[in-house]
Design an enzyme around this catalytic site. Structure first.
Site, PDB file in Angstrom:
ATOM      1  N   ARG A 299      13.870   4.804   3.192  1.00  0.00           N
ATOM      2  CA  ARG A 299      14.038   4.395   1.798  1.00  0.00           C
ATOM      3  C   ARG A 299      14.002   5.626   0.882  1.00  0.00           C
ATOM      4  O   ARG A 299      13.085   6.449   0.964  1.00  0.00           O
ATOM      5  CB  ARG A 299      12.902   3.447   1.414  1.00  0.00           C
ATOM      6  CG  ARG A 299      12.959   2.932   0.003  1.00  0.00           C
ATOM      7  CD  ARG A 299      14.082   1.953  -0.160  1.00  0.00           C
ATOM      8  NE  ARG A 299      14.099   1.320  -1.466  1.00  0.00           N
ATOM      9  CZ  ARG A 299      15.044   0.480  -1.850  1.00  0.00           C
ATOM     10  NH1 ARG A 299      16.047   0.173  -1.039  1.00  0.00           N
ATOM     11  NH2 ARG A 299      15.010  -0.066  -3.057  1.00  0.00           N
TER      12      ARG A 299
ATOM     13  N   GLY B 287     -19.400 -23.520  10.775  1.00  0.00           N
ATOM     14  CA  GLY B 287     -18.702 -22.530  11.589  1.00  0.00           C
ATOM     15  C   GLY B 287     -19.674 -21.415  11.918  1.00  0.00           C
ATOM     16  O   GLY B 287     -20.054 -21.208  13.066  1.00  0.00           O
TER      17      GLY B 287
ATOM     18  N   THR C 167     -17.371 -14.174  10.694  1.00  0.00           N
ATOM     19  CA  THR C 167     -16.854 -13.469   9.506  1.00  0.00           C
ATOM     20  C   THR C 167     -17.480 -12.066   9.408  1.00  0.00           C
ATOM     21  O   THR C 167     -18.450 -11.750  10.108  1.00  0.00           O
ATOM     22  CB  THR C 167     -17.217 -14.260   8.232  1.00  0.00           C
ATOM     23  OG1 THR C 167     -18.654 -14.294   8.130  1.00  0.00           O
ATOM     24  CG2 THR C 167     -16.674 -15.680   8.272  1.00  0.00           C
TER      25      THR C 167
ATOM     26  N   GLU D  49     -14.139 -15.592  15.189  1.00  0.00           N
ATOM     27  CA  GLU D  49     -15.247 -15.037  16.001  1.00  0.00           C
ATOM     28  C   GLU D  49     -16.350 -14.461  15.119  1.00  0.00           C
ATOM     29  O   GLU D  49     -17.015 -13.498  15.472  1.00  0.00           O
ATOM     30  CB  GLU D  49     -14.810 -13.941  16.989  1.00  0.00           C
ATOM     31  CG  GLU D  49     -13.579 -14.148  17.823  1.00  0.00           C
ATOM     32  CD  GLU D  49     -13.641 -15.300  18.801  1.00  0.00           C
ATOM     33  OE1 GLU D  49     -14.559 -16.138  18.674  1.00  0.00           O
ATOM     34  OE2 GLU D  49     -12.766 -15.390  19.657  1.00  0.00           O
TER      35      GLU D  49
END
Ligand SMILES: Cc1cc2nc3c(=O)[nH]c(=O)nc-3n(C[C@H](O)[C@H](O)[C@H](O)COP(=O)(O)OP(=O)(O)OC[C@H]3O[C@@H](n4cnc5c(N)ncnc54)[C@H](O)[C@@H]3O)c2cc1C
Length: 396
Positions: free
Chosen positions: A281, A135, A378, A376
């Site tokens: 909350r 890759g 790492t 695209e």
């Protein structure tokens, strides 16, 4: 400042198109995203509307039927779409990169053949560099095209094609024998038209099926197997073999701005959800936002959302101005994707136990963010690009 991720000095057209996309996201995407994601359903109705809005042709020149807009316009639209559902931005991303490469590097005949049909979304692009064994190390590509008369015969296996099944045009980077010493000079991009679908879609090309993923569902990510596929030499991008590595790196460079835009969108939505939840909350007699630990989290998240947006806009504007943007795109992609992972995590924590429930959007955003650290290139690859780039100016 009133709202986060605002962009100064936009044209009237940019402002209008962004407002239209935001309304579309709020009305059509956000209300449907959770269900489509959990059932892993392709968002056909949403994609049809995106085609009607002209989003497939956003950066395609007007002479080919597109809107002829800038990378900045494209990136800001992607930020909005990813704020709604990252998978939707994935539908146009590989299409945009493929159209961009044809626009920049295609022959006149290739531009005429593909761009008008890409502008309408009739032809939809995917791009393919990765293989099962590689890759990051693109130059190590093994899929090989061998010349045979007017054709090339292609054999090998590609991996991780986003939109591999739904696309009808694949820009595939393969090895050819140019006799060059440097491996990347023996790489060539082929523009391969095929019908959408799975199985043996044309003689010599099989799309085996969807890869099951932890997130980024709804859209297909596939393998592609070449087994004696015959591609005419006229399908080589730019007409000349041995130039493919440069074409792909150019495509990936604008792709990095696009990934940072997605990270901005996912982080912004995570912030919006956290800000709303923190005011509703209550614990220990007050809204949790009134506990400083939570308001400080929101402050940190807001700062990261803003910083990532500014870096992304800077990288897009640099490219639009014609300047080199490899370092700026690498920095934007690196910072935005890392911040996105942190902001989604903090938003998840603010949601307490409900963040773990599939009824809440944040669980999806949490699963989307990790892909942005990988796609695209790492973070490690971005840091390699950034350090090489800055040392060009700071070398002794
Ligand atoms: C959902 C999804 C969609 C994708 N879509 C596409 C697509 O459409 N088209 C396409 O071509 N690809 C696509 N990819 C592939 C993607 O681009 C690659 O996964 C990515 O480039 C990383 O390559 P790899 O997985 O082979 O990891 P490797 O390259 O094997 O890296 C593994 C690890 O080693 C690190 N590493 C590698 N080299 C170095 C180095 N020199 N220095 C320091 N660290 C290093 C990496 O950072 C990583 O942490 C997709 C991937 C996914 C998950």
């Amino acid at each position: 400042m009133t709202r986060l991720a605002q962009t100064p000095d936009l044209t009237e057209f940019q402002t209008d198109v962004l407002a239209a996309v935001r309304t579309f996201v709020d009305k059509e995407i956000i209300p449907n995203a959770q269900e489509l994601e959990h059932s892993d359903t392709y968002p056909q109705a949403i994609v049809d509307q995106m085609a009607e809005m002209g989003l497939f042709g956003l950066m395609i020149p007007t002479e080919y039927g597109g809107l002829g807009e800038s990378l900045l316009t494209y990136a800001l639209c992607v930020e909005e779409l990813a704020r709604g559902w990252m998978s939707v931005s994935g539908v146009i991303n590989t299409h945009f990169i493929t159209a961009y490469m044809i626009r920049q590097h295609g022959t006149d005949e290739q531009k005429q053949r593909f761009l008008p049909r890409m502008a309408t979304g009739e032809v939809r692009g995917a791009f393919s560099m990765s293989e099962p064994e590689l890759g990051s190390d693109v130059a190590a590509i093994r899929t090989r095209a061998v010349r045979d008369g007017d054709d090339y015969v292609i054999n090998g296996q590609k991996m991780w094609l986003t939109n591999g099944g739904t696309s009808s045009l694949v820009a595939a980077l393969v090895k050819t024998d140019e006799g060059a010493e440097k491996p990347h000079r023996n790489l060539t991009t082929f523009l391969i038209e095929k019908p959408a679908g799975f199985g043996e879609v044309v003689p010599g090309i099989t799309i085996p099926g969807k890869i099951e993923k932890m997130g980024y569902k709804g859209i297909d990510t596939t393998e592609l197997v070449f087994d004696g596929y015959r591609a005419p030499a006229t399908d080589i991008l730019g007409g000349e073999p041995g130039k493919g590595f440069g074409h792909m790196m150019d495509g990936v460079e604008v792709g990095r701005v696009n990934v940072s835009a997605r990270a901005c969108g996912v982080a912004l939505r995570s912030f919006e959800l956290a800000a709303a939840y923190a005011q509703q909350r209550r614990t220990f007699g007050k809204p949790i936002v009134d506990h400083q630990a939570i308001s400080f989290k929101l402050a940190e998240m807001a700062t990261k959302v803003e910083a990532a947006h500014l870096m992304m806009v800077n990288a897009a504007r640099l490219k639009d101005s014609g300047d080199r943007n490899d370092v700026a795109a690498g920095m934007a992609k690196y910072l935005a994707s890392e911040y996105c992972a942190e902001v989604t995590q903090e938003s998840f924590r603010i949601h307490g136990g409900y963040g773990y429930s599939t009824e809440y959007e944040i669980e999806r955003l949490m699963r989307e963010a990790p892909f942005l650290l990988i796609g695209e290139g790492t973070s490690e690859i971005q840091k390699t690009i950034i350090s090489k780039g800055v040392l060009r100016s700071y070398g002794l």
